[in-house]
Scaffold this motif. Structure first.
Motif, mmCIF file in Angstrom:
data_model
loop_
_atom_site.group_PDB
_atom_site.id
_atom_site.type_symbol
_atom_site.label_atom_id
_atom_site.label_comp_id
_atom_site.label_asym_id
_atom_site.label_seq_id
_atom_site.Cartn_x
_atom_site.Cartn_y
_atom_site.Cartn_z
ATOM 1 N N PHE A 40 -11.199 76.672 9.300
ATOM 2 C CA PHE A 40 -10.877 77.933 9.971
ATOM 3 C C PHE A 40 -10.750 77.469 11.574
ATOM 4 C CE2 PHE A 40 -12.325 82.142 8.539
ATOM 5 C CZ PHE A 40 -11.744 83.039 9.569
ATOM 6 N N ASP A 41 -9.599 77.459 12.177
ATOM 7 C CA ASP A 41 -9.367 77.123 13.430
ATOM 8 C C ASP A 41 -8.985 78.208 14.383
ATOM 9 O OD1 ASP A 41 -8.600 75.621 15.775
ATOM 10 O OD2 ASP A 41 -6.892 75.084 14.877
ATOM 11 N N LEU A 42 -9.742 78.641 15.311
ATOM 12 C CA LEU A 42 -9.689 79.598 16.446
ATOM 13 C C LEU A 42 -9.037 78.998 17.562
ATOM 14 C CD1 LEU A 42 -11.348 81.240 14.472
ATOM 15 C CD2 LEU A 42 -12.275 82.762 16.191
ATOM 16 N N ASP A 43 -8.385 79.556 18.235
ATOM 17 C CA ASP A 43 -7.577 79.033 19.411
ATOM 18 C C ASP A 43 -7.767 79.802 20.525
ATOM 19 O OD1 ASP A 43 -6.632 76.691 18.120
ATOM 20 O OD2 ASP A 43 -5.054 77.906 17.290
ATOM 21 N N SER A 44 -8.173 79.440 21.798
ATOM 22 C CA SER A 44 -8.415 80.188 22.851
ATOM 23 C C SER A 44 -6.967 79.984 23.793
ATOM 24 C CB SER A 44 -9.499 79.750 23.969
ATOM 25 O OG SER A 44 -9.363 78.427 24.158
ATOM 26 N N GLY A 78 -8.658 71.810 26.033
ATOM 27 C CA GLY A 78 -8.361 71.226 24.781
ATOM 28 C C GLY A 78 -8.760 71.690 23.374
ATOM 29 N N ASP A 79 -8.353 71.531 22.421
ATOM 30 C CA ASP A 79 -8.224 72.344 21.307
ATOM 31 C C ASP A 79 -9.692 71.786 20.409
ATOM 32 O OD1 ASP A 79 -7.558 73.951 19.015
ATOM 33 O OD2 ASP A 79 -6.013 72.598 18.162
ATOM 34 N N ASN A 80 -10.451 72.793 19.966
ATOM 35 C CA ASN A 80 -11.443 72.420 19.011
ATOM 36 C C ASN A 80 -10.956 73.210 17.651
ATOM 37 O OD1 ASN A 80 -13.915 73.675 17.288
ATOM 38 N ND2 ASN A 80 -15.041 72.973 18.968
ATOM 39 N N LEU A 81 -11.258 72.280 16.775
ATOM 40 C CA LEU A 81 -10.697 72.658 15.354
ATOM 41 C C LEU A 81 -11.418 73.508 14.459
ATOM 42 C CD1 LEU A 81 -8.419 69.431 14.698
ATOM 43 C CD2 LEU A 81 -7.823 71.721 15.446
ATOM 44 N N THR A 82 -12.873 73.422 14.618
ATOM 45 C CA THR A 82 -13.663 74.085 13.911
ATOM 46 C C THR A 82 -14.572 75.416 14.385
ATOM 47 O OG1 THR A 82 -15.434 72.391 14.319
ATOM 48 C CG2 THR A 82 -14.012 72.005 12.683
ATOM 49 N N ASP A 89 -16.605 76.775 22.684
ATOM 50 C CA ASP A 89 -16.175 75.936 21.481
ATOM 51 C C ASP A 89 -14.807 75.486 22.347
ATOM 52 O OD1 ASP A 89 -17.653 75.956 19.303
ATOM 53 O OD2 ASP A 89 -17.155 78.209 19.189
ATOM 54 N N GLU A 90 -14.303 76.163 23.031
ATOM 55 C CA GLU A 90 -13.137 75.833 24.066
ATOM 56 C C GLU A 90 -13.260 76.624 25.382
ATOM 57 O OE1 GLU A 90 -9.212 76.777 22.142
ATOM 58 O OE2 GLU A 90 -9.937 75.790 20.388
ATOM 59 N N GLN A 91 -12.964 75.714 26.307
ATOM 60 C CA GLN A 91 -13.174 76.045 27.682
ATOM 61 C C GLN A 91 -11.695 75.979 28.452
ATOM 62 O OE1 GLN A 91 -15.832 73.332 29.048
ATOM 63 N NE2 GLN A 91 -17.449 74.941 28.626
#
Ligand SMILES: [Ca+2]
Ligand SMILES: [Ca+2]
Length: 189
Positions: A40-44, A78-82, A89-91
């Motif tokens: 489950f990869d969420l992206d900002s 940068g990308d957090n994958l989990t 989780d991302e900034q």
């Protein structure tokens, strides 16, 4: 003490943190245990919009494949994958004084990567939040926790940062969309 916003509420950054120069926009989420059996990869991401509500250029869409804005004022960390763990989780870091004057609004979005193939949606996501932190002293200024339950949405507009005269204001949005990142991108192109 940070301010907690409810959906639709807004605050002035200048009022809450006078002289604020640089902010960290932190986005976080956790995924509920599901039986989908795939990652489950969420992206900002964020969209830097001009007066007309559209992207200033293709490069003004900041995400894992385009980490820096043309004015260099907005930098995705940068990308957090989990999404595993508490906290951001991302900034995305924003140097407010160096944002191009043509940018009137920055929209912060969280989307589920490859949601359609993986049969995932925001109904399987919990503890989503967006917060704004003063990068100079690490103090949290404002936080918005999504709170309500969603079901079929695969993209979420979390918050907007917009210019108001010499000030920047933050609005909590919490707007869910189907169609993922592509759908949101379409709206701003
Ligand atoms: Ca990610
Ligand atoms: Ca998390």
């Amino acid at each position: 003490m940070a301010i907690s916003l409810a959906k639709g509420e807004k605050i002035s950054l200048e009022k809450e943190a006078p002289g604020l120069k640089k902010i960290i926009v932190g986005l976080g989420w956790d995924t509920k245990k599901t039986d989908t059996g795939v990652d489950f990869d969420l992206d900002s991401s964020c969209f830097m919009l001009g007066e007309n509500g559209k992207l200033l250029s293709d490069k003004s869409f900041i995400y894992y494949n385009n980490l820096k804005s043309p004015d260099m004022a907005v930098v995705h960390q940068g990308d957090n994958l989990t999404g595993a763990g508490d906290g951001d989780d991302e900034q995305i870091v924003i140097d407010l004084n160096n944002v191009s004057p043509d940018v009137k609004k920055i929209v912060f979005v969280v989307t589920i990567h490859d949601a359609e193939n993986r049969k995932q949606n925001f109904g399987q996501v919990s503890n989503s939040f967006v917060r704004v932190v003063n990068a100079d002293n690490n103090q949290e200024i404002v936080k918005y926790e999504l709170g309500e339950d969603y079901s079929v949405e695969t993209a979420m507009i979390m918050a907007e940062l917009y210019r108001h005269n010499a000030d920047w204001k933050v609005t909590a949005i919490g707007g869910g969309y189907q169609g993922g990142l592509a759908k949101i991108l379409e709206q701003y192109q």
